[in-house]
Scaffold this motif. Structure first.
Motif, PDB file in Angstrom:
ATOM      1  N   UNK A  79      59.268  32.674  15.875  1.00 32.72           N
ATOM      2  CA  UNK A  79      60.573  32.670  15.225  1.00 32.72           C
ATOM      3  C   UNK A  79      61.124  34.086  15.069  1.00 32.72           C
ATOM      4  N   UNK A  80      60.408  35.056  15.626  1.00 30.58           N
ATOM      5  CA  UNK A  80      60.737  36.454  15.356  1.00 30.58           C
ATOM      6  C   UNK A  80      60.960  37.248  16.640  1.00 30.58           C
ATOM      7  N   UNK A  81      61.544  36.629  17.614  1.00 31.27           N
ATOM      8  CA  UNK A  81      61.804  37.274  18.896  1.00 31.27           C
ATOM      9  C   UNK A  81      62.942  38.281  18.785  1.00 31.27           C
ATOM     10  N   UNK A  82      62.803  39.412  19.482  1.00 36.77           N
ATOM     11  CA  UNK A  82      63.884  40.386  19.613  1.00 36.77           C
ATOM     12  C   UNK A  82      64.066  40.670  21.102  1.00 36.77           C
ATOM     13  N   UNK A  83      64.948  41.602  21.422  1.00 36.91           N
ATOM     14  CA  UNK A  83      65.191  41.927  22.830  1.00 36.91           C
ATOM     15  C   UNK A  83      63.977  42.565  23.486  1.00 36.91           C
ATOM     16  N   UNK A  84      63.127  43.206  22.696  1.00 35.75           N
ATOM     17  CA  UNK A  84      61.993  43.937  23.265  1.00 35.75           C
ATOM     18  C   UNK A  84      60.634  43.424  22.798  1.00 35.75           C
ATOM     19  N   UNK A  85      60.616  42.380  21.977  1.00 36.83           N
ATOM     20  CA  UNK A  85      59.352  41.913  21.413  1.00 36.83           C
ATOM     21  C   UNK A  85      59.413  40.416  21.115  1.00 36.83           C
ATOM     22  N   UNK A  86      58.242  39.805  21.075  1.00 38.23           N
ATOM     23  CA  UNK A  86      58.144  38.408  20.652  1.00 38.23           C
ATOM     24  C   UNK A  86      57.740  38.312  19.188  1.00 38.23           C
ATOM     25  N   UNK A  87      57.662  39.473  18.513  1.00 37.54           N
ATOM     26  CA  UNK A  87      57.264  39.484  17.116  1.00 37.54           C
ATOM     27  C   UNK A  87      55.787  39.785  16.965  1.00 37.54           C
ATOM     28  N   UNK A  88      55.327  39.767  15.733  1.00 41.24           N
ATOM     29  CA  UNK A  88      53.924  40.021  15.424  1.00 41.24           C
ATOM     30  C   UNK A  88      53.082  38.826  15.881  1.00 41.24           C
ATOM     31  N   UNK A  89      52.078  39.046  16.750  1.00 42.57           N
ATOM     32  CA  UNK A  89      51.222  37.934  17.190  1.00 42.57           C
ATOM     33  C   UNK A  89      50.600  37.156  16.037  1.00 42.57           C
ATOM     34  N   UNK A  95      64.125  32.443  18.177  1.00 42.85           N
ATOM     35  CA  UNK A  95      63.005  31.511  18.311  1.00 42.85           C
ATOM     36  C   UNK A  95      62.796  31.124  19.767  1.00 42.85           C
ATOM     37  N   UNK A  96      61.546  30.868  20.120  1.00 45.53           N
ATOM     38  CA  UNK A  96      61.226  30.404  21.459  1.00 45.53           C
ATOM     39  C   UNK A  96      59.875  29.727  21.455  1.00 45.53           C
ATOM     40  N   UNK A  97      59.801  28.595  22.137  1.00 44.31           N
ATOM     41  CA  UNK A  97      58.546  27.874  22.272  1.00 44.31           C
ATOM     42  C   UNK A  97      58.319  27.465  23.716  1.00 44.31           C
ATOM     43  N   UNK A  98      57.064  27.456  24.140  1.00 40.58           N
ATOM     44  CA  UNK A  98      56.722  27.048  25.498  1.00 40.58           C
ATOM     45  C   UNK A  98      55.275  26.565  25.522  1.00 40.58           C
ATOM     46  N   UNK A  99      54.939  25.827  26.552  1.00 37.96           N
ATOM     47  CA  UNK A  99      53.561  25.374  26.724  1.00 37.96           C
ATOM     48  C   UNK A  99      53.181  25.487  28.195  1.00 37.96           C
ATOM     49  N   UNK A 100      51.976  25.980  28.453  1.00 37.65           N
ATOM     50  CA  UNK A 100      51.461  26.007  29.817  1.00 37.65           C
ATOM     51  C   UNK A 100      50.451  24.879  29.968  1.00 37.65           C
TER      52      UNK A 100
END
Length: 250
Positions: free
Chosen positions: A41-51, A135-140
């Motif tokens: 929920x913490x995506x920015x232009x250069x990061x996906x946020x704190x793991x 926000x972004x979600x995905x599944x492999x």
């Protein structure tokens, strides 16, 4: 289970553990033995946020996850890059196409070689619809001991149902409590935050919880530390986003 039976089961699960166990078993029926779900929920232009704030669900082994997630390989994964800019499903055939065309970067090649060494080279990635820019979600969905051609043929027949099942599972995940060990709140910390969210002052909360104001302040401070935020308002928001607020006790 058929599609209707599975979706009905998903609608009634109450924990992530129950949901994930059912989903792994269902996907295995289509040949996908290794799954990796991620949401931020913490995506920015250069990061996906704190793991530490990622929602991560997987049945990959610890060795694989240590290399892929802890060592940061995920950030250069070709299919993750695709997922960040697209929605829907994509075959991993595009990775072999990148290899053949020589368009992989040095970092992407490192991820490719790591995955290949672990037997993770055949599958599909699903990128879910985003509810906000952050926000972004995905599944492999990885298949073991199968060719990409075999999986693509299976997807041509069952892909619509698989996509639907994963989309519903994703939406269900967003409603269930999730926290990493470093982000977990105690019952008292959660209760104090709930009263703050209800508009109560520290003095009010102390009376309602049968504690001193100093003890309430301590619970709020520890909650802020656990959630890695600076203010109590931020703690209330973050706990709410993680569905840690107003949870039903077993």
């Amino acid at each position: 289970m058929n599609l209707n039976e599975y979706l009905n089961q998903l609608s009634y699960v109450k924990t992530l553990e129950e949901l994930w166990d059912a989903h792994c078993k269902q996907m295995a029926k289509y040949g996908f033995e290794r799954l990796l779900y991620g949401y931020t929920r913490y995506r920015t232009e250069t990061s996906l946020g704190d793991p530490e704030d990622f929602v991560i669900l997987t049945n990959h082994c610890k060795e694989y996850m240590d290399g892929f997630l802890r060592d940061g390989l995920y950030f250069h994964a070709p299919m993750l890059k695709w997922a960040l800019n697209n929605e829907g499903a994509a075959s991993w055939r595009m990775i072999s196409d990148m290899v053949s065309s020589g368009t992989m970067t040095k970092e992407e090649r490192k991820v490719f070689e790591f995955n290949k060494s672990k037997g993770i080279s055949v599958g599909y990635t699903i990128s879910f619809n985003s509810v906000s820019m952050r926000s972004k979600g995905a599944i492999s969905l990885a298949a073991l001991n199968r060719s990409q051609e075999e999986i693509d043929t299976m997807w041509a027949e069952h892909g619509d149902n698989i996509l639907l099942m994963n989309n519903v599972a994703h939406l269900k995940i967003l409603t269930l409590p999730y926290n990493t060990p470093n982000r977990a709140l105690t019952k008292r910390q959660r209760e104090a935050l709930e009263w703050v969210g209800d508009g109560k002052t520290t003095q009010d909360i102390a009376l309602l919880m049968g504690l001193t104001s100093a003890t309430v302040e301590k619970h709020l401070r520890l909650a802020r530390e656990a959630l890695s935020v600076e203010t109590t308002a931020q703690a209330v928001l973050k706990a709410s986003l993680q569905n840690q607020m107003f949870v039903m006790e077993a």
